[in-house]
Design a protein around this motif. Structure first.
Motif, PDB file in Angstrom:
ATOM      1  N   GLN A 152       0.822  -1.203   0.000  1.00  0.00           N
ATOM      2  CA  GLN A 152       0.000   0.000   0.000  1.00  0.00           C
ATOM      3  C   GLN A 152       0.866   1.268   0.000  1.00  0.00           C
ATOM      4  N   LYS A 153       1.966   1.244   0.745  1.00  0.00           N
ATOM      5  CA  LYS A 153       2.846   2.411   0.780  1.00  0.00           C
ATOM      6  C   LYS A 153       3.503   2.652  -0.565  1.00  0.00           C
ATOM      7  N   LYS A 154       3.932   1.574  -1.234  1.00  0.00           N
ATOM      8  CA  LYS A 154       4.588   1.712  -2.527  1.00  0.00           C
ATOM      9  C   LYS A 154       3.619   2.231  -3.594  1.00  0.00           C
ATOM     10  N   VAL A 155       2.376   1.803  -3.526  1.00  0.00           N
ATOM     11  CA  VAL A 155       1.375   2.291  -4.484  1.00  0.00           C
ATOM     12  C   VAL A 155       1.149   3.781  -4.285  1.00  0.00           C
ATOM     13  N   GLN A 156       1.047   4.232  -3.031  1.00  0.00           N
ATOM     14  CA  GLN A 156       0.867   5.656  -2.769  1.00  0.00           C
ATOM     15  C   GLN A 156       2.069   6.471  -3.248  1.00  0.00           C
ATOM     16  N   GLN A 157       3.266   5.951  -3.038  1.00  0.00           N
ATOM     17  CA  GLN A 157       4.458   6.644  -3.516  1.00  0.00           C
ATOM     18  C   GLN A 157       4.488   6.720  -5.040  1.00  0.00           C
ATOM     19  N   HIS A 158       4.061   5.650  -5.684  1.00  0.00           N
ATOM     20  CA  HIS A 158       4.017   5.634  -7.156  1.00  0.00           C
ATOM     21  C   HIS A 158       3.047   6.684  -7.687  1.00  0.00           C
ATOM     22  N   VAL A 159       1.869   6.792  -7.047  1.00  0.00           N
ATOM     23  CA  VAL A 159       0.878   7.785  -7.479  1.00  0.00           C
ATOM     24  C   VAL A 159       1.417   9.196  -7.283  1.00  0.00           C
ATOM     25  N   GLN A 175     -11.910  19.567 -10.304  1.00  0.00           N
ATOM     26  CA  GLN A 175     -11.180  18.879  -9.246  1.00  0.00           C
ATOM     27  C   GLN A 175     -12.110  17.870  -8.590  1.00  0.00           C
ATOM     28  N   GLY A 176     -11.523  16.986  -7.783  1.00  0.00           N
ATOM     29  CA  GLY A 176     -12.335  15.989  -7.095  1.00  0.00           C
ATOM     30  C   GLY A 176     -11.589  14.684  -6.916  1.00  0.00           C
ATOM     31  N   ARG A 177     -12.297  13.678  -6.463  1.00  0.00           N
ATOM     32  CA  ARG A 177     -11.729  12.365  -6.165  1.00  0.00           C
ATOM     33  C   ARG A 177     -12.044  11.401  -7.286  1.00  0.00           C
ATOM     34  N   VAL A 178     -11.023  10.644  -7.688  1.00  0.00           N
ATOM     35  CA  VAL A 178     -11.181   9.610  -8.711  1.00  0.00           C
ATOM     36  C   VAL A 178     -10.864   8.256  -8.067  1.00  0.00           C
ATOM     37  N   SER A 179     -11.826   7.350  -8.077  1.00  0.00           N
ATOM     38  CA  SER A 179     -11.625   6.001  -7.541  1.00  0.00           C
ATOM     39  C   SER A 179     -11.204   5.080  -8.683  1.00  0.00           C
ATOM     40  N   VAL A 180     -10.055   4.429  -8.509  1.00  0.00           N
ATOM     41  CA  VAL A 180      -9.506   3.559  -9.545  1.00  0.00           C
ATOM     42  C   VAL A 180      -9.483   2.134  -9.019  1.00  0.00           C
ATOM     43  N   VAL A 181      -9.986   1.199  -9.805  1.00  0.00           N
ATOM     44  CA  VAL A 181      -9.963  -0.228  -9.480  1.00  0.00           C
ATOM     45  C   VAL A 181      -9.171  -0.929 -10.575  1.00  0.00           C
ATOM     46  N   PHE A 182      -8.215  -1.779 -10.168  1.00  0.00           N
ATOM     47  CA  PHE A 182      -7.426  -2.521 -11.143  1.00  0.00           C
ATOM     48  C   PHE A 182      -7.181  -3.927 -10.620  1.00  0.00           C
ATOM     49  N   VAL A 183      -6.698  -4.799 -11.483  1.00  0.00           N
ATOM     50  CA  VAL A 183      -6.476  -6.211 -11.151  1.00  0.00           C
ATOM     51  C   VAL A 183      -5.023  -6.558 -11.444  1.00  0.00           C
ATOM     52  N   ILE A 210      -1.950   4.495 -12.993  1.00  0.00           N
ATOM     53  CA  ILE A 210      -2.015   3.096 -12.572  1.00  0.00           C
ATOM     54  C   ILE A 210      -1.444   2.175 -13.652  1.00  0.00           C
ATOM     55  N   SER A 211      -1.613   2.534 -14.916  1.00  0.00           N
ATOM     56  CA  SER A 211      -1.156   1.646 -16.001  1.00  0.00           C
ATOM     57  C   SER A 211       0.359   1.491 -16.043  1.00  0.00           C
ATOM     58  N   ILE A 212       1.130   2.420 -15.435  1.00  0.00           N
ATOM     59  CA  ILE A 212       2.591   2.325 -15.466  1.00  0.00           C
ATOM     60  C   ILE A 212       3.146   1.733 -14.168  1.00  0.00           C
ATOM     61  N   LEU A 213       2.276   1.081 -13.387  1.00  0.00           N
ATOM     62  CA  LEU A 213       2.769   0.364 -12.216  1.00  0.00           C
ATOM     63  C   LEU A 213       3.711  -0.757 -12.659  1.00  0.00           C
ATOM     64  N   PRO A 214       4.753  -1.054 -11.878  1.00  0.00           N
ATOM     65  CA  PRO A 214       5.693  -2.108 -12.280  1.00  0.00           C
ATOM     66  C   PRO A 214       5.088  -3.506 -12.135  1.00  0.00           C
ATOM     67  N   LYS A 215       5.716  -4.458 -12.767  1.00  0.00           N
ATOM     68  CA  LYS A 215       5.289  -5.850 -12.641  1.00  0.00           C
ATOM     69  C   LYS A 215       5.585  -6.337 -11.237  1.00  0.00           C
ATOM     70  N   ILE A 234      -7.538   8.584  -5.848  1.00  0.00           N
ATOM     71  CA  ILE A 234      -6.596   9.628  -6.238  1.00  0.00           C
ATOM     72  C   ILE A 234      -7.342  10.958  -6.172  1.00  0.00           C
ATOM     73  N   PHE A 235      -6.800  11.891  -5.401  1.00  0.00           N
ATOM     74  CA  PHE A 235      -7.456  13.188  -5.186  1.00  0.00           C
ATOM     75  C   PHE A 235      -6.796  14.231  -6.081  1.00  0.00           C
ATOM     76  N   PHE A 236      -7.621  14.928  -6.849  1.00  0.00           N
ATOM     77  CA  PHE A 236      -7.170  16.053  -7.678  1.00  0.00           C
ATOM     78  C   PHE A 236      -7.727  17.324  -7.045  1.00  0.00           C
ATOM     79  N   LYS A 237      -6.836  18.121  -6.483  1.00  0.00           N
ATOM     80  CA  LYS A 237      -7.256  19.349  -5.806  1.00  0.00           C
ATOM     81  C   LYS A 237      -6.210  20.424  -6.027  1.00  0.00           C
ATOM     82  N   PHE A 238      -6.643  21.621  -6.341  1.00  0.00           N
ATOM     83  CA  PHE A 238      -5.722  22.738  -6.542  1.00  0.00           C
ATOM     84  C   PHE A 238      -6.088  23.869  -5.597  1.00  0.00           C
TER      85      PHE A 238
END
Length: 241
Positions: A152-159, A175-183, A210-215, A234-238
């Motif tokens: 979970q920490k590595k995913v947050q750092q990647h984002v 702006q706003g929150r985007v919920s991403v689900v992946f497998v 998310i698509s550029i996450l490592p294997k 993922i939160f988009f806020k300015f």
């Protein structure tokens, strides 16, 4: 010489009344003369009004032939007649062709002779209930809980390191929150990315991150690699001004 007129009569005694009456008559005649109007014959429409007597049409009375009511239902009385059966009917006995309990199939099979075929099921398990979570690069050789926290920490750092606010969204003030689900599939690759947010521009940017996450090393359930579903917000806020 005596005067001819009667000295008791005064002619000028009622002269004021006569003068007022004469003045009023003259004023009345003058007013009527001023108010009198004449019209040309061409401007006056002379029509002939013809009156016709109103004719009331008599509406004939039509007699509707109403069908007579249906006859009352006929009550059928049930009469049971007993007929003596003098003929004897032979009953046909149909025998069942099913196997009964007495007809046992004698077959002795060893337990070792039974082959169990393992089915390769395409199972997808949620990240919260997976036995062995996927291993993010850099989280190897840790306990199960530590591996989960490290993931979970590595995913947050990647984002955070790959985050890029779209300029179009900034210009439009989106702006706003985007919920991403992946497998994470059985080979450790990222598939099935889906997102939901306030605008399509933010959704595309979240999916790109998310698509550029490592294997990764795939998750395992009962010792077998399985697909693991994971969700990340993922939160988009300015800041304005």
């Amino acid at each position: 010489m005596e005067a001819k007129k009667n000295p008791q009569l005064e002619i000028g005694r009622n002269s004021g009344i006569y003068f007022a009456i004469g003045l009023n008559l003259m004023l009345l005649l003058s007013w009527r003369a001023l108010e009198y109007r004449t019209y040309e014959r061409d401007d006056v429409a002379i029509d002939v009004l013809e009156m016709h007597s109103e004719f009331e049409e008599e509406i004939p009375i039509v007699n509707v032939n109403t069908p007579p009511p249906p006859p009352p239902p006929i009550v059928m009385s049930e009469a049971v007649e007993i007929v003596e059966d003098a003929e004897e009917i032979e009953e046909t006995v149909i025998e069942s062709t099913e196997i009964g309990q007495d007809d046992a199939i004698e077959a002795i099979v060893d337990v070792g002779d039974v082959e169990v075929e393992e089915l390769d099921e395409d199972v997808q398990v949620a990240f919260a209930v997976i036995e062995d979570v996927p291993v993010f690069p850099g989280c190897e050789k840790l306990s199960k809980k530590a591996t989960k926290d490290c993931f979970q920490k590595k995913v947050q750092q990647h984002v955070a390191s790959n985050f890029n606010y779209p300029q179009t969204a900034l210009d439009l003030g989106i702006q706003g929150r985007v919920s991403v689900v992946f497998v994470i599939d059985k080979t450790g690759h990222i598939i099935g990315i889906r997102s939901r947010g306030p605008d399509n521009i933010l959704e595309k940017e979240a999916e790109r991150i998310i698509s550029i996450l490592p294997k990764m090393k795939p998750g395992r359930q009962r010792g077998k690699p399985v697909k693991v579903a994971y969700a990340v917000p993922i939160f988009f806020k300015f800041q304005e001004g």
